[in-house]
Write a protein that holds these residues in place. Structure first.
Motif, PDB file in Angstrom:
ATOM      1  N   PHE A  84       4.218  -1.726   5.508  1.00  0.00           N
ATOM      2  CA  PHE A  84       3.944  -2.689   4.437  1.00  0.00           C
ATOM      3  C   PHE A  84       4.495  -2.175   3.108  1.00  0.00           C
ATOM      4  N   GLU A  85       4.224  -0.905   2.807  1.00  0.00           N
ATOM      5  CA  GLU A  85       4.684  -0.297   1.557  1.00  0.00           C
ATOM      6  C   GLU A  85       6.209  -0.324   1.482  1.00  0.00           C
ATOM      7  N   SER A  86       6.870   0.094   2.545  1.00  0.00           N
ATOM      8  CA  SER A  86       8.335   0.153   2.549  1.00  0.00           C
ATOM      9  C   SER A  86       8.940  -1.236   2.408  1.00  0.00           C
ATOM     10  N   HIS A  87       8.375  -2.211   3.098  1.00  0.00           N
ATOM     11  CA  HIS A  87       8.882  -3.581   3.032  1.00  0.00           C
ATOM     12  C   HIS A  87       8.751  -4.144   1.623  1.00  0.00           C
ATOM     13  N   ARG A  88       7.605  -3.924   0.997  1.00  0.00           N
ATOM     14  CA  ARG A  88       7.383  -4.462  -0.343  1.00  0.00           C
ATOM     15  C   ARG A  88       8.185  -3.724  -1.404  1.00  0.00           C
ATOM     16  N   ASN A  89       8.660  -2.530  -1.082  1.00  0.00           N
ATOM     17  CA  ASN A  89       9.538  -1.793  -1.992  1.00  0.00           C
ATOM     18  C   ASN A  89      10.999  -2.186  -1.824  1.00  0.00           C
ATOM     19  N   GLY A  90      11.296  -3.021  -0.821  1.00  0.00           N
ATOM     20  CA  GLY A  90      12.687  -3.385  -0.580  1.00  0.00           C
ATOM     21  C   GLY A  90      13.493  -2.278   0.052  1.00  0.00           C
ATOM     22  N   ALA A  91      12.868  -1.512   0.954  1.00  0.00           N
ATOM     23  CA  ALA A  91      13.544  -0.393   1.615  1.00  0.00           C
ATOM     24  C   ALA A  91      14.021  -0.826   3.003  1.00  0.00           C
ATOM     25  N   PRO A  92      15.302  -0.672   3.314  1.00  0.00           N
ATOM     26  CA  PRO A  92      15.817  -1.081   4.628  1.00  0.00           C
ATOM     27  C   PRO A  92      15.446  -0.095   5.742  1.00  0.00           C
ATOM     28  N   VAL A  93      14.314  -0.334   6.340  1.00  0.00           N
ATOM     29  CA  VAL A  93      13.786   0.502   7.421  1.00  0.00           C
ATOM     30  C   VAL A  93      13.767  -0.315   8.707  1.00  0.00           C
ATOM     31  N   LEU A  94      14.047   0.341   9.825  1.00  0.00           N
ATOM     32  CA  LEU A  94      13.939  -0.323  11.127  1.00  0.00           C
ATOM     33  C   LEU A  94      12.911   0.412  11.968  1.00  0.00           C
ATOM     34  N   LEU A  95      11.907  -0.324  12.413  1.00  0.00           N
ATOM     35  CA  LEU A  95      10.855   0.241  13.260  1.00  0.00           C
ATOM     36  C   LEU A  95      11.073  -0.167  14.709  1.00  0.00           C
ATOM     37  N   VAL A  96      11.174   0.825  15.580  1.00  0.00           N
ATOM     38  CA  VAL A  96      11.168   0.592  17.024  1.00  0.00           C
ATOM     39  C   VAL A  96       9.712   0.703  17.461  1.00  0.00           C
ATOM     40  N   ALA A  97       9.067  -0.441  17.612  1.00  0.00           N
ATOM     41  CA  ALA A  97       7.656  -0.477  18.014  1.00  0.00           C
ATOM     42  C   ALA A  97       7.596  -0.749  19.504  1.00  0.00           C
ATOM     43  N   THR A  98       6.899   0.092  20.235  1.00  0.00           N
ATOM     44  CA  THR A  98       6.919  -0.070  21.689  1.00  0.00           C
ATOM     45  C   THR A  98       5.596  -0.597  22.227  1.00  0.00           C
ATOM     46  N   GLY A 151      14.695  -4.954   3.380  1.00  0.00           N
ATOM     47  CA  GLY A 151      13.332  -5.025   3.874  1.00  0.00           C
ATOM     48  C   GLY A 151      13.241  -4.353   5.229  1.00  0.00           C
ATOM     49  N   VAL A 152      12.082  -4.444   5.843  1.00  0.00           N
ATOM     50  CA  VAL A 152      11.843  -3.803   7.139  1.00  0.00           C
ATOM     51  C   VAL A 152      12.213  -4.752   8.270  1.00  0.00           C
ATOM     52  N   ALA A 153      12.855  -4.220   9.279  1.00  0.00           N
ATOM     53  CA  ALA A 153      13.099  -4.939  10.526  1.00  0.00           C
ATOM     54  C   ALA A 153      12.312  -4.249  11.635  1.00  0.00           C
ATOM     55  N   VAL A 154      11.757  -5.040  12.541  1.00  0.00           N
ATOM     56  CA  VAL A 154      10.963  -4.503  13.646  1.00  0.00           C
ATOM     57  C   VAL A 154      11.490  -5.070  14.955  1.00  0.00           C
TER      58      VAL A 154
END
Length: 570
Positions: A84-98, A151-154
């Motif tokens: 949530f924090e990273s997404h609202r900061n506009g940080a391009p993060v990719l989460l591999v959620a299993t 933003g964050v991609a999941v």
């Protein structure tokens, strides 16, 4: 033939990712095995939330993709606050959620969690990998969306799918176009007409001015307009700017607040400042933002225009009359200089045993490198960063302003330091934030990350305590029984030192900054320090007085005296 794991890792590396943060186990074991044989570096954190913060810190600073990966059920769930924090900061993060193997889904199997439902509210892309042959296509789209939308991609992947073999014959890839966006000529003409007719103009710049410093300053010069910046855009607009008059909002200063409240026309550039009460009631308000959905969502606007700040200013400038009347600007610049003197003056106290947090931040500002990257915990450390540290065009600042979480500072700094070897990175930590996620201090040692941790130790949840008192309440449940942070650091393998007197601070801080590896400086600061808003209202005075009365009636008169002495009787 390749495994799905190999395809995913290859796609992420080609998208520019350098690091993946997480904890290994069950559903991602085949994925981490593919990471091990690639150029992608695995950062083994002790809590997944820290991994998401760290990835977000890295990506916020670099603008490049970073990765997190979690195991089924709790493993992937633990990322959510940092995501949530990273997404609202506009940080391009990719989460591999299993999630659990496909054969067991929907049957109440242990650790079965619908990750997509959870993460779709804090991401720009959230999809399930439905078929092994989609691996490169889905992950290319996820990375592309995260990078281009900041933003964050999941992507949710079943554990058994990682080891499946696929042909991987179609060359899906990530595209990062560079586009220019500005309002139409008709809109620019209408905008120029409004600006040319206005008397007192204030420019209010936000995060959308990230790469527009020179253009915004030139516009301020052309219009003889004061420039106010949001808390997020301090780094980009404060430095080398003779038209800067500070910040607006509860953490702002009087000049910034007045520039917004007393103008005839407020020109908001890339500004999505959330608090409606800090916008003017009578001025004409014009908003320019790259994101159409941001227009008019914080306060009613007279014109809402879609455009990149740089491109829009470039097209607008030839249509604007140059202004020579600088009375409005000069008055606010003079007020701003007084604000700076007052902010620098607070914290200096004849009593050498009393350390004001402002003095700690001022000393840090003086001793830190010119290109230091700073983070600060939500709460009072964030205030001291915003008010006491100088932006100079080389320094970076990251705080939790949109999500407002605790315990963000050193986890975000962890990722920033890992991605920037040789650059000084400093985390300004509250004692509450530090103790919330202390486990990953071990990561600093294990990964040999030379992060500098500065603990503002007031033995309380200080910002909450202040909120309660300003509302006329007795502060409740805010006290903290802290360990000796420096001794704890030493046991872990981090250089630690404690400072309890103001006269010892500068020498100790020099030693702390000179340490080659990770180091922690524990500074005991004044618990009764108030964060003063730019305008003190009668209601705030009345409520604080009510707290004083309640405190006296409850046998806490000494606290009231100290509160008055430290904040009002200077």
């Amino acid at each position: 033939m390749k495994t799905v794991s190999e395809v995913i890792v290859d796609t992420l590396v080609k998208a520019g990712a350098k690091r993946c943060y997480g904890i290994v186990g069950d559903t991602i074991n085949h994925f981490t095995s593919a990471v091990r044989t690639s150029s992608l570096e695995w950062i083994h954190v002790r809590h997944e939330e820290v991994g998401a913060f760290a990835a977000g810190g890295e990506s916020y600073l670099s603008g490049e993709l970073s990765i997190c990966a979690g195991t089924a059920g709790p493993g992937s769930l633990h990322f959510i606050n940092g995501i949530f924090e990273s997404h609202r900061n506009g940080a391009p993060v990719l989460l591999v959620a299993t999630c659990i193997d496909r054969a067991e889904q929907g049957l109440g199997y242990p650790q079965d969690v619908d990750q997509r439902k959870l993460y779709e509210q804090c991401s720009v892309f959230c999809e399930v990998l439905a078929d092994p042959n989609q691996a490169r296509r889905i992950f290319s789209q996820a990375a592309q969306t995260a990078l281009n939308h900041r933003g964050v991609a999941v992507v949710v992947v079943s554990g058994d799918m990682f080891k499946t073999k696929v042909k991987d014959s179609v060359p899906w890839s990530v595209h990062r176009p560079q586009w220019l966006t500005r309002p139409s000529d008709q809109e620019l003409d209408a905008l120029a007409e409004k600006i040319n007719q206005a008397k007192n103009i204030t420019i209010y710049g936000g995060i959308g001015c990230r790469n527009a410093h020179e253009a915004v300053v030139k516009l301020g010069q052309h219009l003889a307009a004061p420039i106010v910046h949001t808390t997020k855009s301090k780094e980009f607009l404060e430095y080398d700017n003779p038209y800067n008059v500070g910040m607006n909002g509860i953490l702002g200063n009087p000049a910034g607040y007045r520039a917004v409240q007393t103008c005839d026309l407020l020109l908001c550039l890339g500004n999505d400042f959330a608090y409606t009460q800090f916008y003017p009631e009578k001025a004409t308000i014009i908003q320019v933002d790259i994101e159409p959905s941001h227009l008019g969502r914080r306060t009613p606007v007279d014109m809402g225009l879609v455009g990149d700040v740089n491109t829009t200013i470039e097209a607008l400038m030839p249509k604007l009359k140059s202004r020579t009347d600088k009375n409005f600007l000069d008055d606010l610049c003079e007020r701003y200089q007084k604000d700076l003197e007052q902010m620098q003056g607070r914290g200096h106290e004849p009593d050498p045993k009393l350390i004001h947090p402002q003095f700690v931040a001022q000393t840090l500002d003086k001793l830190a490198d010119e290109d230091t990257a700073f983070t600060a915990d939500g709460g009072s450390p964030m205030v001291w960063l915003l008010r006491q540290l100088r932006a100079n065009g080389k320094r970076s600042f990251l705080t939790s302003l949109s999500h407002g979480t605790m315990a963000n500072a050193y986890p975000q700094a962890l990722g920033m330091a890992k991605a920037n070897p040789g650059r000084q990175v400093i985390a300004m930590c509250g004692d509450g934030g530090m103790t919330m996620l202390m486990g990953d201090l071990l990561t600093l040692v294990q990964e040999k990350i030379p992060l500098k941790l500065l603990v503002f130790n007031n033995h309380s949840l200080g910002f909450v305590e202040m909120e309660q008192r300003i509302e006329g309440l007795l502060d409740s449940f805010t006290g903290l029984k802290n360990p000796d942070f420096s001794r704890m650091a030493e046991v872990i393998g981090i250089t630690g030192e404690t400072v309890k007197e103001a006269g010892e601070l500068e020498a100790a801080m020099k030693r702390w900054l000179a340490v080659k590896g990770p180091a922690l400086l524990d500074v005991t600061v004044n618990r009764l320090e108030l964060v003063m808003p730019p305008e003190v209202t009668a209601q705030q005075v009345s409520s604080t007085a009510l707290f004083g009365l309640k405190a006296i009636l409850n046998g806490r008169a000494d606290e009231v005296v100290d509160l008055l002495k430290d904040n009002f009787l200077k």
